[in-house]
Design a protein around this motif. Structure first.
Motif, PDB file in Angstrom:
ATOM      1  N   GLY A   1       0.984  -1.305  -0.149  1.00 49.04           N
ATOM      2  CA  GLY A   1       0.148  -0.009   0.032  1.00 49.04           C
ATOM      3  C   GLY A   1       0.700   1.210  -0.132  1.00 49.04           C
ATOM      4  N   THR A   2       2.195   1.210  -0.016  1.00 48.41           N
ATOM      5  CA  THR A   2       2.923   2.392  -0.344  1.00 48.41           C
ATOM      6  C   THR A   2       2.705   2.935  -1.678  1.00 48.41           C
ATOM      7  N   ALA A   3       2.676   4.374  -1.584  1.00 49.86           N
ATOM      8  CA  ALA A   3       2.234   4.790  -3.031  1.00 49.86           C
ATOM      9  C   ALA A   3       3.765   5.540  -3.319  1.00 49.86           C
ATOM     10  N   LEU A   4       4.401   5.643  -4.431  1.00 49.80           N
ATOM     11  CA  LEU A   4       5.557   5.849  -4.971  1.00 49.80           C
ATOM     12  C   LEU A   4       5.347   6.850  -6.138  1.00 49.80           C
ATOM     13  N   ILE A   5       5.429   8.120  -5.920  1.00 42.86           N
ATOM     14  CA  ILE A   5       5.026   9.266  -7.044  1.00 42.86           C
ATOM     15  C   ILE A   5       6.317   9.390  -7.746  1.00 42.86           C
ATOM     16  N   GLN A   6       6.103   8.962  -9.236  1.00 44.48           N
ATOM     17  CA  GLN A   6       7.512   9.099 -10.098  1.00 44.48           C
ATOM     18  C   GLN A   6       8.796   8.409  -9.620  1.00 44.48           C
TER      19      GLN A   6
END
Length: 556
Positions: free
Chosen positions: A207-212
């Motif tokens: 569930g970790t969101a990585l942006i670009q």
């Protein structure tokens, strides 16, 4: 706060600002549904939305939402309206007092409310459970299966989105692709607190969101090893293609402390081949990714360390130690080093190619794009085996595959078995003595310009995908001033270093260089980066194994 532990049971979420009511709802729900569902509660709409975003990012399903109508800051209707954007398939219940029934009835149309429940609901066996049972039946019948693997949200014509998908695929990491312009992609972006301009967004299984994210950030968050466990080894293998993997398997299995350093993904160019049919021991053929995955697991089984997303930029000789330096400033030392970096595809010089790379133009097979080629006109530039294998693979779904080669026939550069296969596939068209001299389109590739080298005429044709296999060049600039190479940059070794019986400059040992030993004692080479190599998977694996034998001789 709402606790959202990592389990896969569907959730039933209750939100109420009255602690007494909230505890009563959860108590009754757990008594009846706790064995099969996660029962969660929140004290406010905002807190509940945060929990729902986390569940969305984790890919965990929500079956029922129960919200009290009268809550400060955000009432139950407002909460359910926002919750619908995150979990549109969850069933929705509004808790109301008798005086609020008009508002509840209006909410049926506003937020597609499934049911409103008057407080108090005692006894639950008569007033609560029959309602929830019915809603769960409806939810199960239309349930959208949750996705627990890595999720990628991006623009289908974004070069970086393409690179991220290819990185995950080549590293054998399962993922699900969500175009940013489709509803589920929009919902995931909202849950991640991102927007289309910040794509690609990668959401890990946790569930970790990585942006670009960079490749290094991706590797760290999806379980790849990016740091070696030690700082000194018997053998450092630079490059994870067939030669490097072969050396890692044999080195580790024979007791050498072995570490393999790979910039992107194991397998090299061979790892991108759709099917290799002339490799010993696989009469039915094997895909490059399967072969690379088996070799990687085999090397790890014997104890070799495999480090990814580390770019080697320099080689140094420090007494008896050999040191490789990384682009991020780190370094690693060993008694010996094997150079197995293979080759990269040359850049195509035609106007527009650089602009549309990743937006319809791809170097190598770009296996993640194969599914997008259904019923399309696909062009492949190249006449070697890798281009032929891609043509055979893509012909299964594409309307037509056009193989563009500069030579007058395929036989000059492609294995006989592949030439025969291609000749028997009706939707593969071979254009000999032809070149791509330009590409264009609006936001992505739409047309390419072909030139007939016999007549000089040019023809503009519609094309949705262009795959380039136009020869290869070694990327050995990091060896400048240390290891002897030929004019094209390939690494010289063994007898090729001897000129009229004279050993290479700076060679101080009483013996001449061994067969795969470079101009630096203890530094070896194997595979396509080796000058005059056979450029075949089997020969690369063989050289990797032979290099380990020579490493043992050097260490002895």
């Amino acid at each position: 706060m709402v606790s959202t532990p990592s389990v896969t049971k569907p959730a039933i979420l209750s939100v109420d600002d009255d602690p007494g009511v909230s505890r009563a709802v959860v108590r009754d729900l757990r008594r009846r549904y706790g064995a099969d569902y996660r029962i969660l509660r929140a004290d406010s709409g905002q807190q509940a939305l945060e929990a729902l975003r986390e569940l969305k990012l984790r890919g965990q399903p929500v079956a029922v939402l129960i919200a009290d109508y009268r809550m400060p800051g955000m009432d139950g209707i407002e909460f359910l309206e926002q919750a619908m954007d995150l979990h549109p398939y969850a069933r929705r219940v509004l808790l109301t007092a008798y005086a609020d029934t008009d508002a509840a009835i209006n909410a049926i149309n506003v937020i597609d409310l499934d049911h409103y429940l008057l407080k108090p609901w005692d006894p639950p066996e008569e007033k609560l459970y029959p309602v929830i049972d019915g809603l769960l039946d409806v939810w199960r019948s239309a349930e959208q299966r949750p996705v627990y693997e890595t999720k990628v949200v991006g623009d289908r014509w974004s070069p970086r989105s393409s690179q991220v998908r290819e990185f995950l695929a080549r590293n054998q990491l399962p993922y699900r692709w969500y175009p940013v312009d489709e509803p589920e992609g929009t919902r995931l972006l909202e849950a991640a607190g991102a927007d289309p301009l910040t794509c690609p967004v990668v959401i890990t299984a946790e569930g970790t969101a990585l942006i670009q994210p960079t490749d290094s950030e991706l590797a760290e968050n999806v379980g790849l090893t990016v740091e070696p466990s030690g700082d000194f080894y018997d053998l450092i293998v630079v490059g994870g293609g067939p030669a490097g993997l072969g050396a890692a398997v044999y080195g580790a299995s024979e007791g050498l402390r072995t570490v393999l350093v790979e910039r992107t993904a194991t397998g090299g160019q061979a790892g991108q081949s759709s099917r290799i049919e002339n490799y010993l021991g696989f009469p039915d053929g094997v895909s490059g990714s399967q072969l690379a995955d088996r070799a990687r697991r085999q090397a790890a089984k014997f104890g070799a360390e495999i480090i990814t997303t580390r770019d080697v930029v320099a080689l140094e000789v420090n007494g008896s130690a050999r040191t490789v330096r990384f682009a991020d400033g780190g370094k690693l030392c060993a008694h010996t080093v094997l150079i197995a970096t293979g080759v990269d595809y040359r850049r195509h010089p035609a106007p527009g190619v650089d602009e549309f790379t990743g937006r319809g133009v791809y170097y190598g097979s770009a296996m993640t794009e194969a599914a997008e080629c259904s019923d399309q006109e696909v062009y492949i530039v190249g006449g070697a085996n890798s281009a032929g294998q891609a043509a055979v693979f893509l012909s299964r779904n594409a309307r037509r595959v056009h193989l563009v080669v500069r030579g007058d026939s395929l036989e000059r550069s492609m294995s006989y078995y592949l030439v025969q296969q291609i000749s028997e596939i009706p939707n593969i068209v071979v254009h000999t003595e032809t070149e791509v001299v330009g590409v264009d389109g609006d936001t992505h590739l739409e047309r390419i310009i072909l030139r007939d080298n016999n007549t000089g005429t040019e023809d503009k044709v519609d094309a949705q995908r262009l795959f380039l296999f136009i020869g290869a060049a070694p990327q050995t600039g990091w060896l400048d001033g240390v290891v002897t190479r030929d004019a094209a940059g390939y690494v010289l070794a063994g007898p090729d270093l001897m000129v009229d019986g004279t050993r290479p400059p700076g060679w101080e040992l009483p013996r001449p260089p061994q067969h795969l030993e470079t101009s630096v004692p203890g530094v070896f080479v194997a595979g396509d980066v080796h000058a005059e190599s056979a450029k075949r998977v089997a020969s690369a694996v063989g050289e990797g194994a032979m290099a380990v034998m020579l490493v043992h001789r050097y260490l002895a």
